[in-house]
Write an enzyme that holds these catalytic residues in place. Structure first.
Site, short mmCIF file in Angstrom:
data_model
loop_
_atom_site.label_atom_id
_atom_site.label_comp_id
_atom_site.label_asym_id
_atom_site.label_seq_id
_atom_site.Cartn_x
_atom_site.Cartn_y
_atom_site.Cartn_z
N TYR A 128 -4.72 47.71 -8.14
CA TYR A 128 -3.44 47.36 -7.52
C TYR A 128 -3.72 46.22 -6.53
CZ TYR A 128 1.14 48.57 -5.43
OH TYR A 128 2.42 48.54 -4.96
N ARG A 170 7.84 36.08 -9.96
CA ARG A 170 7.40 36.09 -8.55
C ARG A 170 6.36 37.20 -8.43
NH1 ARG A 170 6.52 39.90 -5.53
NH2 ARG A 170 8.48 40.70 -4.76
N LYS A 207 1.08 48.94 -11.53
CA LYS A 207 2.09 49.86 -10.97
C LYS A 207 2.08 51.17 -11.76
CE LYS A 207 4.25 47.32 -7.75
NZ LYS A 207 4.68 47.68 -6.40
N GLU A 215 10.25 44.82 -11.48
CA GLU A 215 9.18 44.48 -10.55
C GLU A 215 8.90 42.99 -10.55
OE1 GLU A 215 7.56 47.21 -8.82
OE2 GLU A 215 6.99 45.51 -7.59
N ASP A 216 8.85 42.41 -9.38
CA ASP A 216 8.42 41.03 -9.19
C ASP A 216 9.25 40.02 -9.99
OD1 ASP A 216 6.71 42.28 -7.50
OD2 ASP A 216 4.88 41.39 -8.29
N ASP A 238 12.09 47.81 -7.47
CA ASP A 238 11.10 48.29 -6.50
C ASP A 238 10.98 47.35 -5.30
OD1 ASP A 238 8.92 49.83 -5.57
OD2 ASP A 238 7.52 48.44 -6.49
N ASP A 239 11.04 46.03 -5.54
CA ASP A 239 10.85 45.08 -4.45
C ASP A 239 12.00 45.12 -3.45
OD1 ASP A 239 8.35 43.79 -5.38
OD2 ASP A 239 9.62 43.41 -7.12
N ASN A 276 1.86 40.26 0.07
CA ASN A 276 0.69 40.50 -0.78
C ASN A 276 0.38 39.26 -1.61
OD1 ASN A 276 0.50 43.32 -0.11
ND2 ASN A 276 2.31 43.63 -1.37
N ASN A 324 3.28 49.64 2.01
CA ASN A 324 3.42 49.17 0.63
C ASN A 324 4.34 50.12 -0.11
OD1 ASN A 324 2.67 48.92 -2.32
ND2 ASN A 324 1.43 47.28 -1.43
N1 LIG Z 1 4.37 45.40 1.06
C1 LIG Z 1 5.20 45.62 0.05
O1 LIG Z 1 5.43 46.78 -0.37
C2 LIG Z 1 5.90 44.50 -0.59
C3 LIG Z 1 5.56 43.19 -0.32
N2 LIG Z 1 6.22 42.18 -0.92
C4 LIG Z 1 5.75 40.83 -0.63
O2 LIG Z 1 6.75 40.12 0.03
C5 LIG Z 1 6.62 38.74 -0.26
C6 LIG Z 1 7.99 38.17 -0.56
O3 LIG Z 1 8.57 38.79 -1.68
P1 LIG Z 1 10.07 38.42 -2.11
O4 LIG Z 1 11.01 38.70 -1.01
O5 LIG Z 1 10.36 39.07 -3.38
O6 LIG Z 1 9.90 36.86 -2.31
P2 LIG Z 1 10.98 35.71 -2.31
O7 LIG Z 1 10.34 34.55 -2.92
O8 LIG Z 1 12.25 36.25 -2.91
O9 LIG Z 1 11.25 35.43 -0.77
C7 LIG Z 1 10.38 34.76 0.09
C8 LIG Z 1 11.14 34.41 1.35
O10 LIG Z 1 10.24 33.91 2.30
C9 LIG Z 1 10.78 32.72 2.88
N3 LIG Z 1 9.70 31.85 3.36
C10 LIG Z 1 8.91 31.06 2.62
N4 LIG Z 1 8.09 30.35 3.44
C11 LIG Z 1 8.39 30.71 4.70
C12 LIG Z 1 7.90 30.32 5.96
N5 LIG Z 1 6.92 29.43 6.09
N6 LIG Z 1 8.45 30.90 7.06
C13 LIG Z 1 9.43 31.80 6.94
N7 LIG Z 1 9.93 32.21 5.77
C14 LIG Z 1 9.42 31.67 4.65
C15 LIG Z 1 11.58 32.09 1.77
O11 LIG Z 1 12.54 31.19 2.28
C16 LIG Z 1 12.20 33.31 1.14
O12 LIG Z 1 13.36 33.65 1.84
C17 LIG Z 1 5.61 38.64 -1.40
O13 LIG Z 1 4.38 38.20 -0.87
C18 LIG Z 1 5.45 40.05 -1.89
O14 LIG Z 1 4.16 40.32 -2.35
C19 LIG Z 1 7.27 42.37 -1.77
C20 LIG Z 1 7.64 43.64 -2.09
C21 LIG Z 1 6.94 44.80 -1.56
C1 LIG Z 2 3.95 45.55 -3.47
C2 LIG Z 2 4.86 44.75 -4.26
O1 LIG Z 2 5.68 45.28 -4.99
C3 LIG Z 2 4.84 43.32 -4.12
O2 LIG Z 2 4.08 42.78 -3.33
O3 LIG Z 2 5.62 42.68 -4.83
MG LIG Z 3 6.54 43.93 -6.34
#
Ligand SMILES: NC(=O)C1=CN([C@@H]2O[C@H](COP(=O)(O)OP(=O)(O)OC[C@H]3O[C@@H](n4cnc5c(N)ncnc54)[C@H](O)[C@@H]3O)[C@@H](O)[C@H]2O)C=CC1
Ligand SMILES: CC(=O)C(=O)O
Ligand SMILES: [Mg+2]
Length: 599
Positions: free
Chosen positions: A126, A179, A197, A268-269, A291-292, A442, A486
Site C-alpha cells: 500500500y 489521479r 486497496k 478510487e483515485d 473512497d477519496d 500520499n 489514511n
Molecule cells: N490520507 C488519505 O487517506 C488520503 C490522501 N489523499 C491525498 O490527497 C492528495 C490530493 O488528492 P485529491 O484531492 O483527490 O487531489 P486533487 O488533484 O483533486 O486536488 C488537489 C488540490 O490541491 C490543490 N493544490 C495543488 N497545489 C497546491 C499548492 N501548492 N498549495 C495549495 N493547494 C494546492 C489543487 O488546487 C487542488 O485543489 C493526494 O496526494 C492524495 O494521495 C487522498 C485521499 C485519501
Molecule cells: C489513500 C488514498 O486513497 C489516496 O492517497 O488517494
Molecule cells: Mg485514493
C-alpha cells in the site's frame, strides 16, 4: 516468527457463515500448482498429491505451513540484510517483488504473512511503495491481476465481464488512473492502486480474496511521458472526455451489476471532476462509494474530533476550532463537507454559521467568493472577503496561518513540502494548546511536511498525522507520536459492513457511523498523548467495529436487506456486541483447506 492466530476462534462463533472444510477443485496436476489460489507448494500432503495427480511433480518432502511461513520470512529478512544501505527505491521495490512473487504463487501463504505482519508490509503493498510500483508498472509487469476495460472495449463489456473466472464477487475497486495518489495521471499503470486497496480489504476486513476484483478503466492518458514510453501498456490516446467518458463508465457499471448485482464498487483515485460526478451519478443506482471523498472525510473527521479531545476539551469545542484545509480537490472538499455537517449537527444550527471556522486554500491561494471560475464544488466553502479582516482572495498559506492562528492545518494538496519551515513556525502561534498538523497527501514524497519537520518547527506540543507512515519522532524526554491519517482505517469496514448488511446503497449516514466509530475508538489517555488512531496492528479489530457501526446505520436507515442466512430480522435484533461478533465471524482467514477434485 509464527504468531498467535488472533481471529481463528471467531470462525466458530454463533453468526459465522464461514464454511470450513474441503475445497472443490476442478483441475489436476500442474494446473493446480500454477493456480495461486489452490497451490500449496511443498505443503501438499501425500494423500492430496495422490488424489490430485501431483505425485512426482513436487520434491518428496512435505513441508508444514508453519515451516513454509518461516522460510518465507527468513528469505524476506535476508533480502532486508542484503539490501541494507542501498537506495530506498531499490529496497522498497525489492521487498514489493518478493511479496508479489508469493502473491502470484501461493495466495494462502501470502495473505497469512500479510495479516500477521500488516504493520511491516502495509507500506509495501500500500502507500508509499504502491506509488512507486504504479510509476514503474510497465517495466515491472510480469502477469496480469484483475481486469482491464479500455476505451476500445465499448459495446463488449457485458460479455467481457464473464471472462472473470469467479461466479461470486463481493468487492470491486475501480480506478481510471487519472489521479494516482499525489502522482497524477498514470493511465493503465494505476491498476496497482485497486490491487493494493483490495489487499488491504483481505488483510483488514477478511474479504475472501476469491471474491475481490481490481479493475482498471483505461480511457487513455494525458501523461505525455507515458504516451511516448515504448513500454507503456495502456491505450495510447488522450483521455476520453465528457459523454464519451461517461458512456464507458456507465457500460462498466451496468455489466458489473448484471453479473454480480450485490457487488460493491469502490471508486478510487479518479480526478476530481469525475470523482464527484460519478458519485452523484451512481450512488442511488448502484452499491458504490468514493473512497477519496467519503473514506478520507470520515478518517479526517475522526482525527479532527481527536484533536479536540487531545486538548482536554469537550467535543462540543469542535465548534470553536479554526481549521485550514490546503487542497480543494476531491479529498479536501470531501473532508470539509463532512466536517461542516458535523458542526451543523452539533450546533443544531445552519451550515452558514458552521462554515465560518473553515478556510480553504488551493493552488491559487485562499478560496473566496471573488475567485474567477470558482469550482461549483468549492462554492459552499469560499469565504466572503467582507468577513476576512485583512485577508484577501488568493492569500498564501503563510498569510492565512499567521492571520487565522488555526487549531488545525490539514493538507490534501498532493504537494510535498508545501508546509515549509515558515508555515510550520507560524503554527507555534496557533490558538490551540496542541496545534494539529495533518500532512495527509500520499505517497511520502508528496506529504506536505515530514514528521521531523513538523515537530522541530511547529513545536513538541503538536499533534501530527500523515497519510503515509513516518516513524515516531524522538524528542529526547518524550516521543512525538506519528498518526497515520489514511482512509485504510475506514474503507475496509465500510465495504464489509455494507456487504454483511445486504444494503443496496451506501448512504451518508452509513459513512458517518463509520467515522464516529473510529473517532470513539481511542481512549482519552491515548488521545491526550497525541495518539488519534489505533495501531495498524489491530486493523481487523477496528474493521470489525467500523463494519458493525455501518450495519447498525444500514438497519436504522432501512437500507439493510440481510446477507446469506442472516436476514433483516436477525440483523435488527442484534446487540452492538452481537453485530461486532457477526462481522468478525465473517472475516475470511487464510489456512489450507483439504482439496477435493471434482470434474
Ligand atoms: N490520507 C488519505 O487517506 C488520503 C490522501 N489523499 C491525498 O490527497 C492528495 C490530493 O488528492 P485529491 O484531492 O483527490 O487531489 P486533487 O488533484 O483533486 O486536488 C488537489 C488540490 O490541491 C490543490 N493544490 C495543488 N497545489 C497546491 C499548492 N501548492 N498549495 C495549495 N493547494 C494546492 C489543487 O488546487 C487542488 O485543489 C493526494 O496526494 C492524495 O494521495 C487522498 C485521499 C485519501
Ligand atoms: C489513500 C488514498 O486513497 C489516496 O492517497 O488517494
Ligand atoms: Mg485514493
Amino acid at each position: 516468527m509464527w504468531k498467535v492466530v488472533r481471529f481463528a476462534a471467531s470462525r466458530s462463533r454463533k453468526f459465522s457463515t464461514a464454511i470450513p472444510g474441503p475445497c472443490k477443485v476442478h483441475k489436476r496436476g500442474t494446473d493446480i500448482l500454477h493456480d495461486p489460489w489452490f497451490n500449496k507448494d511443498t505443503g501438499f500432503p501425500i494423500t492430496e498429491r495422490d488424489r490430485l495427480g501431483l505425485r512426482g511433480l513436487l520434491p518428496p518432502r512435505v513441508i508444514s505451513f508453519e515451516h513454509q511461513y518461516d522460510r518465507f520470512m527468513d528469505s524476506y529478512r535476508s533480502l532486508e540484510k542484503n539490501t541494507k544501505g542501498q537506495a530506498d527505491k531499490f529496497v522498497s521495490l525489492s521487498k514489493w517483488r518478493i511479496l508479489n512473487r508469493l502473491h502470484d504463487r501461493n495466495e494462502i501463504l501470502y495473505y497469512r504473512v500479510l495479516i500477521d505482519n500488516i504493520k511491516e508490509f502495509a507500506p509495501i503493498i500500500y502507500t508509499p511503495t504502491v506509488g512507486l510500483v504504479c510509476e514503474n508498472y510497465s517495466g515491472l509487469f510480469r502477469r496480469p491481476r484483475g481486469m482491464y476495460f479500455s476505451a476500445k472495449d465499448k459495446g463488449e463489456m457485458m460479455s467481457m465481464i464473464y471472462n472473470w473466472p469467479s461466479d461470486e464477487v463481493d468487492m470491486i475497486v475501480l480506478t481510471d488512473g487519472s489521479r494516482i495518489l499525489g502522482l497524477g495521471d498514470l493511465g493503465v499503470q494505476g491498476i496497482g492502486i485497486p490491487i493494493g486497496k483490495l489487499d488491504m480489504y483481505v488483510a483488514a476486513a477478511g474479504i475472501n480474496p476469491r471474491r475481490i476484483l481490481p479493475v482498471m478503466l483505461d480511457v487513455g492518458t494525458n501523461n505525455e511521458k507515458l504516451l511516448k514510453d515504448p513500454l507503456y501498456l495502456g491505450v495510447r490516446q488522450p483521455r476520453l472526455e465528457g459523454e464519451e467518458y461517461l458512456s464507458i463508465v456507465d457500460e462498466f457499471m451496468e455489466a458489473v451489476h448484471n453479473r454480480w448485482p450485490k457487488a460493491i464498487v469502490q471508486f478510487e483515485d479518479f480526478q476530481m471532476k469525475w470523482a464527484f460526478e460519478t458519485l452523484k451519478r451512481y450512488r442511488e443506482r448502484f452499491c458504490m462509494f468514493n473512497d477519496d471523498i467519503q473514506g478520507t472525510a470520515g478518517v479526517a473527521l475522526a482525527g479532527l474530533l481527536g484533536t479536540v479531545r487531545s486538548q482536554g476539551r469537550p467535543l462540543s469545542d469542535f465548534l470553536k476550532q479554526r481549521i485550514v484545509v490546503v487542497g480543494a480537490g476531491s479529498a479536501g472538499l470531501g473532508v470539509l463537507k463532512m466536517a461542516v455537517q458535523a458542526v451543523s449537527r452539533m450546533s443544531g444550527g445552519s451550515g452558514t454559521v458552521a462554515n465560518s471556522q473553515f478556510f480553504l486554500i488551493d493552488k491559487n491561494g485562499l478560496v473566496t467568493t471573488e475567485r474567477i471560475n470558482l469550482d461549483p464544488a468549492a462554492v459552499p466553502f469560499a469565504k466572503n472577503p467582507r468577513d476576512l479582516e485583512g485577508l484577501t482572495e488568493g492569500a498564501s498559506i503563510i498569510e492565512v496561518v499567521k492571520k487565522v492562528k488555526p487549531h488545525v492545518l490539514l493538507g490534501l494538496s498532493g504537494v510535498g513540502g508545501v508546509f515549509d519551515k515558515e508555515v510550520l513556525k507560524a503554527m507555534r502561534e496557533s490558538a490551540s494548546t496542541k496545534p494539529a498538523i495533518f500532512a495527509m497527501s500520499n505517497p511520502t514524497v508528496n506529504a506536505e511536511c515530514t514528521a521531523i519537520e513538523a515537530f522541530s518547527h511547529a513545536g513538541e506540543n503538536i499533534v501530527f498525522a500523515s497519510g503515509s507512515p513516518f516513524d515516531n519522532v524522538d524528542l529526547g524526554n518524550q516521543v512525538g507520536h506519528v498518526n497515520q491519517a489514511n482512509n485504510m482505517y475506514l474503507f475496509p469496514g465500510i465495504g464489509l459492513g455494507t456487504l454483511l448488511s445486504g444494503a443496496r446503497h451506501i448512504t451518508d449516514e452509513m459513512v458517518r457511523a463509520a467515522a464516529e466509530c473510529l473517532a470513539s475508538y481511542m481512549t482519552d489517555e491515548e488521545v491526550q498523548k497525541g495518539i488519534l488512531y489505533p495501531s495498524i496492528d489491530c486493523i481487523r479489530n477496528v474493521t470489525a467495529e467500523v463494519g458493525a457501526a455501518v450495519i447498525g446505520a444500514a438497519v436504522a436507515e432501512k437500507q439493510a436487506e440481510g446477507h446469506g442466512d442472516v436476514g433483516l430480522r436477525e440483523l435488527s435484533n442484534m446487540s452492538k456486541e452481537d453485530t461486532v461478533e457477526y462481522v468478525r465471524g465473517n472475516m475470511w482467514y487464510p489456512e489450507y483447506s483439504p482439496l477435493v477434485h471434482e470434474k
